[in-house]
Scaffold this motif. Structure first.
Motif, short mmCIF file in Angstrom:
data_model
loop_
_atom_site.label_atom_id
_atom_site.label_comp_id
_atom_site.label_asym_id
_atom_site.label_seq_id
_atom_site.Cartn_x
_atom_site.Cartn_y
_atom_site.Cartn_z
N ALA A 32 0.84 -1.19 0.00
CA ALA A 32 0.00 0.00 0.00
C ALA A 32 0.87 1.24 0.00
CB ALA A 32 -0.92 0.01 1.22
N ASP A 33 0.39 2.30 -0.60
CA ASP A 33 1.06 3.60 -0.59
C ASP A 33 0.77 4.25 0.76
OD1 ASP A 33 1.97 6.17 -0.87
OD2 ASP A 33 0.99 6.55 -2.79
N SER A 34 1.81 4.50 1.55
CA SER A 34 1.61 5.05 2.89
C SER A 34 0.95 6.42 2.88
CB SER A 34 2.95 5.13 3.63
OG SER A 34 3.83 6.04 2.98
N ALA A 35 1.00 7.12 1.75
CA ALA A 35 0.39 8.44 1.65
C ALA A 35 -1.02 8.40 1.06
CB ALA A 35 1.27 9.36 0.80
N ASN A 36 -1.50 7.20 0.75
CA ASN A 36 -2.83 7.04 0.16
C ASN A 36 -3.79 6.54 1.24
OD1 ASN A 36 -5.12 5.58 -1.19
ND2 ASN A 36 -4.03 6.22 -3.05
N LEU A 37 -4.73 7.39 1.63
CA LEU A 37 -5.63 7.07 2.73
C LEU A 37 -6.45 5.81 2.47
CD1 LEU A 37 -6.91 7.77 5.45
CD2 LEU A 37 -8.50 9.29 4.24
N TYR A 83 8.62 13.99 1.36
CA TYR A 83 7.41 14.43 2.05
C TYR A 83 6.26 13.47 1.84
CZ TYR A 83 9.75 18.91 2.80
OH TYR A 83 10.62 19.90 3.18
N CYS A 84 6.25 12.77 0.70
CA CYS A 84 5.17 11.85 0.39
C CYS A 84 5.04 10.79 1.48
CB CYS A 84 5.42 11.18 -0.96
SG CYS A 84 4.11 10.05 -1.47
N ALA A 85 6.17 10.19 1.86
CA ALA A 85 6.14 9.14 2.89
C ALA A 85 6.24 9.71 4.30
CB ALA A 85 7.28 8.16 2.65
N LYS A 86 7.13 10.68 4.48
CA LYS A 86 7.42 11.18 5.81
C LYS A 86 6.33 12.13 6.34
CE LYS A 86 11.63 9.40 6.27
NZ LYS A 86 12.01 8.48 7.35
N ALA A 87 5.80 12.99 5.49
CA ALA A 87 4.80 13.96 5.93
C ALA A 87 3.38 13.47 5.62
CB ALA A 87 5.05 15.31 5.27
N ASN A 88 3.10 13.26 4.34
CA ASN A 88 1.76 12.82 3.96
C ASN A 88 1.42 11.47 4.58
OD1 ASN A 88 1.77 15.12 2.41
ND2 ASN A 88 2.15 14.07 0.47
N ILE A 91 0.41 11.98 8.18
CA ILE A 91 -0.92 12.59 8.27
C ILE A 91 -2.02 11.56 8.01
CG2 ILE A 91 -2.47 14.27 7.17
CD1 ILE A 91 0.02 16.03 6.73
N VAL A 92 -1.78 10.68 7.04
CA VAL A 92 -2.72 9.59 6.77
C VAL A 92 -2.83 8.68 7.99
CG1 VAL A 92 -3.01 7.43 5.45
CG2 VAL A 92 -2.50 9.56 4.26
N LEU A 93 -1.69 8.37 8.59
CA LEU A 93 -1.67 7.50 9.77
C LEU A 93 -2.44 8.13 10.93
CD1 LEU A 93 -0.57 4.78 10.67
CD2 LEU A 93 1.53 5.94 11.41
N GLU A 94 -2.29 9.44 11.08
CA GLU A 94 -3.03 10.14 12.14
C GLU A 94 -4.53 9.97 11.95
OE1 GLU A 94 -3.35 14.68 13.94
OE2 GLU A 94 -3.00 14.36 11.80
N THR A 95 -4.99 10.10 10.71
CA THR A 95 -6.42 9.94 10.42
C THR A 95 -6.89 8.53 10.75
OG1 THR A 95 -6.27 11.57 8.62
CG2 THR A 95 -8.17 10.08 8.60
N LEU A 96 -6.09 7.53 10.39
CA LEU A 96 -6.47 6.14 10.61
C LEU A 96 -6.49 5.77 12.09
CD1 LEU A 96 -4.38 4.46 7.74
CD2 LEU A 96 -6.86 4.83 7.79
#
Length: 326
Positions: A32-37, A83-88, A91-96
Motif C-alpha cells: 500500500a502507498d503510505s500516503a494514500n488514505l 514528504y510523500c512518505a514522511k509527511a503525507n 498525516i494519513v496515519l493520524e487519520t487512521l
C-alpha cells in the motif's frame, strides 16, 4: 525467479521473513502507498480481520537510497519524494488512528535531522517534520506517538562505518527505546552526541581544535602527491579526516570517511579550486574516492576553464580592434 534468473534481493527478503516466522511470529505481507488514505485503510482492515485489534504501529516508510545529493543539486522533486512518505504518510496515519486505540505509534526518524543532514537536506527535512509532528501531538495530550532519531543501521559488511549499528545492536537499541517510549522524541547516537554536534553544527570550533592522527593500516602503500592539485586535495582530506599522512592512492572510505563527510570534502574542493557543481558531483566522488583519480578530473576541468577564458579574451581583443578601441 525473474526471467529464469534468481533475484538475490528477493531471496534475501524471503529468507528474512522465514526467520521471523521461525521465531514464532505470524507475517502478513501487504502492499500500500503510505500516503494514500484509501489504500492504507484497506490494509488496516485486512490486518484487523485476520489478527484482531491493532496494538501498535511502526512507521518506517521513506526513501533513503538515492536521496544523497548536494544542496545546490537538490530539486523540488527530491523534497516531494521525501514528504510523500514522511509527511503525507504520517498525516494519513493520524487519520487512521483517530478511532483506533493503539498503545503506541513509533515514527522511524533519523539522526540527520539532529546533525544537520549534510547531503541529505530533503531527507532530513522530512524527518524534522515527523519530529515536530510528534511534539505537537504530545502538546495536545496524545502521548501514543514517539519519534526516534536513529543512527545508521548496517546489514552488510560493505555498508559498515564507525557509527553504524549491526542488526544485533539495532535490536538491543530498539528494545531500550520501547522501555522509555513515553518521551515524544528519542535520539539514538552510537557515538558521543555532543562531539558530533560540535563537528557538524559548530564546525569552526571542531576544526580549530582538531589534531592529526597517524596514518591507519591500509592495503594501499603511501604515495606522496605529485603536483599542486594533488597537494591541495591531500590538504583537504587531512583537514576533514584528521589524518596526518594521506597518499594519492588511498581510498577515502578506507580512511574513515563516510557519506556525511563527503559533502564537506566536495564543498571544500569547489571552494579551493573555484569550480562549479558540474565539475564534481557526489555520485562521481563515490565512483572515484581516490585522490589521483579526482585530481585528473579536476585538472581537466581547470584546463577547460583556462581555455574558455583565453577564448573569451581573444574574442574581446578582436572586438576591441574592430571597434577601434586600443
Amino acid at each position: 525467479m525473474l526471467e529464469g534468473k534468481v533475484d538475490p534481493d528477493l531471496c534475501k527478503q524471503i529468507e528474512q521473513i522465514t526467520q521471523v516466522e521461525k521465531s514464532g511470529a505470524e507475517v502478513l505481507i501487504l502492499s500500500a502507498d503510505s500516503a494514500n488514505l484509501q489504500q492504507m485503510q484497506d490494509a488496516m482492515n485486512v490486518v484487523e480481520s485476520q489478527f484482531g485489534a491493532i496494538s501498535g504501529v511502526i512507521h518506517a516508510a521513506g526513501q533513503l537510497h538515492g536521496s544523497m545529493t548536494a544542496l545546490i543539486e537538490t530539486t523540488e522533486d527530491d523534497f516531494e519524494k521525501q514528504y510523500c512518505a514522511k509527511a503525507n504518510g504520517v498525516i494519513v496515519l493520524e487519520t487512521l488512528l483517530q478511532k483506533r486505540q493503539v498503545d503506541f505509534c513509533i515514527l522511524m526518524s533519523s539522526l540527520s535531522s539532529v546533525l544537520g543532514g549534510l547531503g541529505f537536506s530533503a531527507y532530513a527535512a522530512g524527518n524534522q517534520f515527523m519530529d515536530a509532528f510528534v511534539q505537537s501531538k504530545h502538546e495536545q495530550g496524545d502521548e501514543r506517538w514517539v519519534s526516534v532519531n536513529w543512527d545508521g543501521w548496517s546489514f552488510t559488511e560493505a555498508t559498515q562505518d564507525d557509527f553504524s549499528m549491526t542488526p544485533e545492536e539495532g535490536v538491543e537499541a530498539f528494545a531500550a527505546m520501547m522501555s522509555i517510549a513515553y518521551h515524544p522524541q528519542l535520539v539514538n547516537s552510537t557515538g558521543a552526541l555532543e562531539k558530533r554536534l560540535s563537528q557538524w553544527i559548530d564546525k569552526k570550533v571542531a576544526e580549530s581544535q582538531q589534531a592529526l592522527y597517524e596514518r591507519p593500516d591500509l592495503e594501499s602503500d603511501y604515495i606522496a602527491p605529485r603536483n599542486e592539485v594533488e597537494e591541495k586535495l591531500v590538504a583537504i582530506w587531512q583537514q576533514v579526516l584528521g589524518i596526518e599522512q594521506i597518499g594519492i592512492e588511498d581510498n577515502f572510505f578506507d580512511l574513515g570517511g563516510d557519506s556525511l563527510v563527503v559533502t564537506r570534502v566536495i564543498s571544500e574542493i569547489r571552494k579551493i579550486f573555484s569550480v562549479n557543481e558540474s565539475a564534481l558531483s557526489i555520485k562521481e566522488f563515490f565512483e572515484k574516492p581516490i585522490i589521483s583519480q579526482l585530481s585528473e578530473k579536476i585538472a581537466a576541468e581547470l584546463e577547460n576553464a583556462e581555455v574558455e577564458s583565453k577564448k573569451a579574451q581573444i574574442l574581446e581583443a578582436g572586438k576591441a580592434v574592430e571597434e577601434g578601441v586600443f
